[in-house]
Motif scaffolding. Structure first.
Motif, PDB file in Angstrom:
ATOM      1  N   GLY A 181       0.934  -1.210   0.087  1.00 51.59           N
ATOM      2  CA  GLY A 181       0.136   0.038   0.079  1.00 51.59           C
ATOM      3  C   GLY A 181       0.952   1.204   0.183  1.00 51.59           C
ATOM      4  N   ARG A 182       2.013   1.096   0.880  1.00 50.75           N
ATOM      5  CA  ARG A 182       2.888   2.363   0.580  1.00 50.75           C
ATOM      6  C   ARG A 182       3.465   2.586  -0.781  1.00 50.75           C
ATOM      7  NH1 ARG A 182       6.721   1.213   5.242  1.00 50.75           N
ATOM      8  NH2 ARG A 182       7.612   3.293   4.506  1.00 50.75           N
ATOM      9  N   LEU A 183       3.807   1.279  -1.205  1.00 52.03           N
ATOM     10  CA  LEU A 183       4.480   1.158  -2.385  1.00 52.03           C
ATOM     11  C   LEU A 183       3.501   1.997  -3.610  1.00 52.03           C
ATOM     12  CD1 LEU A 183       6.390  -1.985  -2.716  1.00 52.03           C
ATOM     13  CD2 LEU A 183       7.331   0.256  -2.675  1.00 52.03           C
ATOM     14  N   ASP A 184       2.280   1.647  -3.600  1.00 57.11           N
ATOM     15  CA  ASP A 184       1.280   1.992  -4.370  1.00 57.11           C
ATOM     16  C   ASP A 184       0.921   3.506  -4.328  1.00 57.11           C
ATOM     17  OD1 ASP A 184      -0.801   1.075  -6.327  1.00 57.11           O
ATOM     18  OD2 ASP A 184      -2.103   1.804  -4.988  1.00 57.11           O
ATOM     19  N   ARG A 185       1.084   4.129  -2.877  1.00 56.30           N
ATOM     20  CA  ARG A 185       0.884   5.244  -2.839  1.00 56.30           C
ATOM     21  C   ARG A 185       2.032   6.470  -3.439  1.00 56.30           C
ATOM     22  NH1 ARG A 185      -0.967   3.641   2.337  1.00 56.30           N
ATOM     23  NH2 ARG A 185       1.059   4.101   3.183  1.00 56.30           N
ATOM     24  N   ILE A 186       3.267   5.565  -3.236  1.00 57.67           N
ATOM     25  CA  ILE A 186       4.355   6.357  -3.938  1.00 57.67           C
ATOM     26  C   ILE A 186       4.166   6.256  -5.554  1.00 57.67           C
ATOM     27  CG2 ILE A 186       6.845   5.976  -4.544  1.00 57.67           C
ATOM     28  CD1 ILE A 186       7.407   4.971  -1.637  1.00 57.67           C
ATOM     29  N   ARG A 187       3.768   5.002  -5.985  1.00 58.97           N
ATOM     30  CA  ARG A 187       3.619   5.065  -7.493  1.00 58.97           C
ATOM     31  C   ARG A 187       2.371   6.107  -7.904  1.00 58.97           C
ATOM     32  NH1 ARG A 187      -0.280   3.998 -10.362  1.00 58.97           N
ATOM     33  NH2 ARG A 187      -1.650   3.526  -8.593  1.00 58.97           N
ATOM     34  N   ALA A 188       1.315   6.333  -7.079  1.00 56.71           N
ATOM     35  CA  ALA A 188       0.368   7.199  -7.452  1.00 56.71           C
ATOM     36  C   ALA A 188       0.900   8.608  -7.307  1.00 56.71           C
ATOM     37  CB  ALA A 188      -0.902   7.057  -6.474  1.00 56.71           C
ATOM     38  N   ALA A 192       1.471  11.214 -10.550  1.00 57.40           N
ATOM     39  CA  ALA A 192       0.414  12.350 -10.582  1.00 57.40           C
ATOM     40  C   ALA A 192       1.518  13.528 -10.760  1.00 57.40           C
ATOM     41  CB  ALA A 192      -0.207  12.507  -9.496  1.00 57.40           C
ATOM     42  N   ILE A 193       2.802  13.340 -11.090  1.00 56.09           N
ATOM     43  CA  ILE A 193       3.681  14.521 -11.279  1.00 56.09           C
ATOM     44  C   ILE A 193       3.902  14.952 -12.538  1.00 56.09           C
ATOM     45  CG2 ILE A 193       6.112  15.480 -10.745  1.00 56.09           C
ATOM     46  CD1 ILE A 193       6.369  13.837  -8.263  1.00 56.09           C
ATOM     47  N   GLY A 194       3.225  16.061 -12.957  1.00 57.62           N
ATOM     48  CA  GLY A 194       3.475  16.265 -14.524  1.00 57.62           C
ATOM     49  C   GLY A 194       4.643  17.003 -14.879  1.00 57.62           C
ATOM     50  N   ASP A 196       5.172  20.122 -15.374  1.00 58.61           N
ATOM     51  CA  ASP A 196       5.324  21.406 -14.703  1.00 58.61           C
ATOM     52  C   ASP A 196       5.059  21.275 -13.057  1.00 58.61           C
ATOM     53  OD1 ASP A 196       5.244  22.583 -17.199  1.00 58.61           O
ATOM     54  OD2 ASP A 196       3.028  22.653 -17.371  1.00 58.61           O
ATOM     55  N   GLN A 197       5.193  20.028 -12.769  1.00 61.42           N
ATOM     56  CA  GLN A 197       5.049  19.874 -11.114  1.00 61.42           C
ATOM     57  C   GLN A 197       6.452  18.984 -10.711  1.00 61.42           C
ATOM     58  OE1 GLN A 197       1.311  17.811 -11.365  1.00 61.42           O
ATOM     59  NE2 GLN A 197       0.402  19.696 -10.582  1.00 61.42           N
ATOM     60  N   LEU A 198       7.524  19.344 -11.546  1.00 63.71           N
ATOM     61  CA  LEU A 198       8.814  18.356 -11.118  1.00 63.71           C
ATOM     62  C   LEU A 198       9.402  18.787  -9.533  1.00 63.71           C
ATOM     63  CD1 LEU A 198      10.649  18.139 -14.664  1.00 63.71           C
ATOM     64  CD2 LEU A 198       9.111  16.596 -13.426  1.00 63.71           C
ATOM     65  N   GLY A 199       8.797  19.888  -8.958  1.00 65.95           N
ATOM     66  CA  GLY A 199       9.284  20.490  -7.820  1.00 65.95           C
ATOM     67  C   GLY A 199       8.544  19.614  -6.596  1.00 65.95           C
ATOM     68  N   ARG A 200       7.451  18.858  -7.201  1.00 66.08           N
ATOM     69  CA  ARG A 200       6.751  17.985  -5.972  1.00 66.08           C
ATOM     70  C   ARG A 200       7.717  16.813  -5.807  1.00 66.08           C
ATOM     71  NH1 ARG A 200       1.064  16.310  -7.890  1.00 66.08           N
ATOM     72  NH2 ARG A 200       1.205  15.053  -6.066  1.00 66.08           N
ATOM     73  N   ARG A 201       7.498  16.377  -4.508  1.00 65.47           N
ATOM     74  CA  ARG A 201       8.145  15.163  -4.097  1.00 65.47           C
ATOM     75  C   ARG A 201       7.320  14.186  -3.376  1.00 65.47           C
ATOM     76  NH1 ARG A 201      10.787  17.306  -7.070  1.00 65.47           N
ATOM     77  NH2 ARG A 201      13.115  18.106  -6.505  1.00 65.47           N
ATOM     78  N   VAL A 202       7.725  12.998  -3.162  1.00 67.51           N
ATOM     79  CA  VAL A 202       7.217  11.964  -2.623  1.00 67.51           C
ATOM     80  C   VAL A 202       7.002  12.256  -0.916  1.00 67.51           C
ATOM     81  CG1 VAL A 202       6.943   9.580  -2.090  1.00 67.51           C
ATOM     82  CG2 VAL A 202       7.338  10.454  -4.538  1.00 67.51           C
ATOM     83  N   ALA A 203       6.105  11.899  -0.472  1.00 68.36           N
ATOM     84  CA  ALA A 203       5.823  11.774   0.978  1.00 68.36           C
ATOM     85  C   ALA A 203       6.637  10.854   1.636  1.00 68.36           C
ATOM     86  CB  ALA A 203       4.437  12.106   1.333  1.00 68.36           C
ATOM     87  N   GLU A 204       7.503  11.424   2.494  1.00 72.93           N
ATOM     88  CA  GLU A 204       8.456  10.442   3.371  1.00 72.93           C
ATOM     89  C   GLU A 204       8.136  10.605   4.786  1.00 72.93           C
ATOM     90  OE1 GLU A 204      12.374  10.749   2.886  1.00 72.93           O
ATOM     91  OE2 GLU A 204      12.348  11.633   0.975  1.00 72.93           O
ATOM     92  N   ARG A 220      15.206  11.744  -4.683  1.00 72.61           N
ATOM     93  CA  ARG A 220      16.414  12.235  -5.331  1.00 72.61           C
ATOM     94  C   ARG A 220      16.255  12.047  -6.639  1.00 72.61           C
ATOM     95  NH1 ARG A 220      18.494   9.206  -0.914  1.00 72.61           N
ATOM     96  NH2 ARG A 220      18.862   7.388  -2.319  1.00 72.61           N
ATOM     97  N   MET A 221      15.899  11.218  -7.428  1.00 75.46           N
ATOM     98  CA  MET A 221      15.634  10.893  -8.589  1.00 75.46           C
ATOM     99  C   MET A 221      14.846  12.088  -9.344  1.00 75.46           C
ATOM    100  SD  MET A 221      13.400   7.972 -11.023  1.00 75.46           S
ATOM    101  CE  MET A 221      12.029   8.788 -10.542  1.00 75.46           C
ATOM    102  N   LEU A 222      13.749  12.542  -8.752  1.00 77.00           N
ATOM    103  CA  LEU A 222      12.918  13.579  -8.935  1.00 77.00           C
ATOM    104  C   LEU A 222      13.847  14.825  -8.967  1.00 77.00           C
ATOM    105  CD1 LEU A 222       9.653  12.825  -7.374  1.00 77.00           C
ATOM    106  CD2 LEU A 222       9.867  12.653  -9.635  1.00 77.00           C
TER     107      LEU A 222
END
Length: 452
Positions: A181-188, A192-194, A196-204, A220-222
């Protein structure tokens, strides 16, 4: 039919493996327990046999033998079948058939008394001598208690093992579901990062497990993707800016010539068209060099003298500038590199120094233990501290270099560093700690090994 999900495969694999392990363990436990109980019963029967034999030998044999427990049987009978003594549970029964004639201690199995026909006894048989002749001594113990203990344990295992496997399956299903479920949230979140939204990050969530480390890796990849896209956008903007001026100059010169051909001097027209064309050609050439380096194009290297390249470039530069170029400390520097790339690097370093020098540029070249070291120092205003980490960035130009007094696209130092690295060396900005004014660049290349 759709394949099983990772959650289902993991749970099924865990359940099957644990079921095999527990099933094998249960079988080993039942087998071991049965053998141990039978061995303990045999030891008790053997001890009781010894006591009865002692009683026979001492002529103190009672009619009722009490040296066996309630689950055991004991009997002493003569060769003619006369029962001389027996345990209380088989008193009045004839001799146990098939036991006479034994001369050594033997282990036999026989059916129990008439009222306990279903029981099986394991017995020890021995022929014991007396004054009236040999008699047969039989001592046995019932295996019913052994079988009962095995049956109870088997029943418990038949119920407990499936329950344990089922409970394990539920626990694995829930735990794997939570992790996935945590992996699926990361995937989602990543999906969802487009652009023009490359400044967003995955919640840790601060977890140090594999999923937490994956979230940190994704961030880090983002960050790298965001930086690459930002650099690409700056590249497009800077190239557009650098191409706009020469294109505008060419267009203006051509429009003037077309409007009034007789009023335009041919030399001015050539200058107005060819000058910007050369600037665009240099820019495109620089971009091609960097693109080849980014694609890790193979380096076509050969042996050359870096001092000859430095002196040639210094002589070329003296014909276009009044700035003093000091090459008095240039000595031999044998290296192996791509000649055109290395010449471009030296030219860019020298042109950069001349663009900012107040009165002179000092060039030194020497072979040291670190390699062939080339130093280019100017006496200009130097590089501000906040820009020292940016001088090798592509298209980076200080405030002064944006003025019309200093030409260039901001790619010279980036190309010079790329050429040095492709030759196996490095190019750095040296911090002189205020010892001298201006900028100090140092290129270090591997020394060409001398032939034996």
């Amino acid at each position: 039919m759709s394949p099983l999900t990772l959650r289902s495969r993991t749970t099924l694999t865990a359940v099957v493996l644990v079921a095999l392990v527990l099933g094998t363990g249960a079988w080993v436990l039942l087998t071991t327990l049965d053998r141990q109980l039978v061995a303990a019963s045999d030891r008790a029967s053997r001890a009781s046999l010894g006591q009865v034999v002692d009683q026979v030998g001492s002529d103190g044999l009672p009619s009722v033998l009490r040296s066996v427990d309630d689950d055991g049987v004991a009997q002493v009978f003569a060769s003619d079948g006369t029962v001389l003594a027996a345990s209380a549970n088989i008193t009045g029964r004839g001799p146990i058939t098939g036991m006479a004639g034994s001369t050594d201690v033997q282990r036999r199995t026989f059916e129990g008394p008439d009222d306990q026909e279903t029981e099986t006894y394991r017995s020890w048989v021995v022929a014991a001598p007396t004054a009236a002749g040999d008699v047969t001594v039989v001592v046995g113990s019932s295996l019913e208690s052994v079988h009962e203990a095995s049956r109870r344990l088997r029943t418990l295992l038949l119920v407990g093992v499936p329950l344990a496997v089922l409970l394990l399956g539920v626990v694995v299903w829930l735990l794997v579901g939570r992790a996935l479920g945590r992996l699926d949230r990361i995937r989602a979140e990543v999906d969802a990062i487009g652009p023009d939204q490359l400044g967003r990050r995955v919640a840790e969530h601060g977890a140090r497990d594999e999923v937490g480390r994956l979230a940190a890796t994704m961030n880090r990849m983002l960050g790298r993707v965001d930086g690459a896209v930002s650099r690409q956008r700056r590249l497009v903007a800077d190239v557009s800016h650098d191409l706009q001026s020469p294109l505008a100059a060419q267009r203006l010169a051509l429009e003037v010539a077309l409007r009034d051909p007789g009023a335009v001097d041919a030399g001015e027209l050539r200058s107005g068209v060819l000058g910007p064309a050369r600037a665009m050609e240099r820019l495109v050439d620089d971009l091609l060099v960097l693109a080849a380096a980014d694609e890790h194009a193979p380096v076509v290297a050969s042996s050359l003298d870096l001092d000859a390249v430095v002196l040639d470039e210094a002589a070329r530069a003296r014909t276009h500038t009044d700035v003093r170029i000091d090459t008095g400390r240039v000595s031999a520097g044998p290296v192996r590199a791509n000649p055109s790339e290395l010449r471009r690097a030296v030219r860019n370093l020298l042109d950069n120094a001349l663009s900012y020098a107040a009165s002179g540029v000092e060039i030194s070249l020497a072979t040291t233990a670190d390699g062939v070291v080339l130093d280019v120092v100017d006496d200009g205003p130097g590089i501000p501290p906040d820009e020292r980490g940016l001088v090798f960035e592509r298209f980076h130009r200080g405030d002064r270099s944006r003025s019309s007094e200093v030409a260039g696209s901001g790619l010279g130092l980036a190309i010079a560093r790329t050429a040095a690295e492709r030759a196996g060396g490095r190019l750095d900005l040296v911090d002189d700690d205020g010892d001298r004014a201006g900028a100090h660049f140092r290129m270090v290349l591997p020394v060409l090994p001398s032939e034996p």
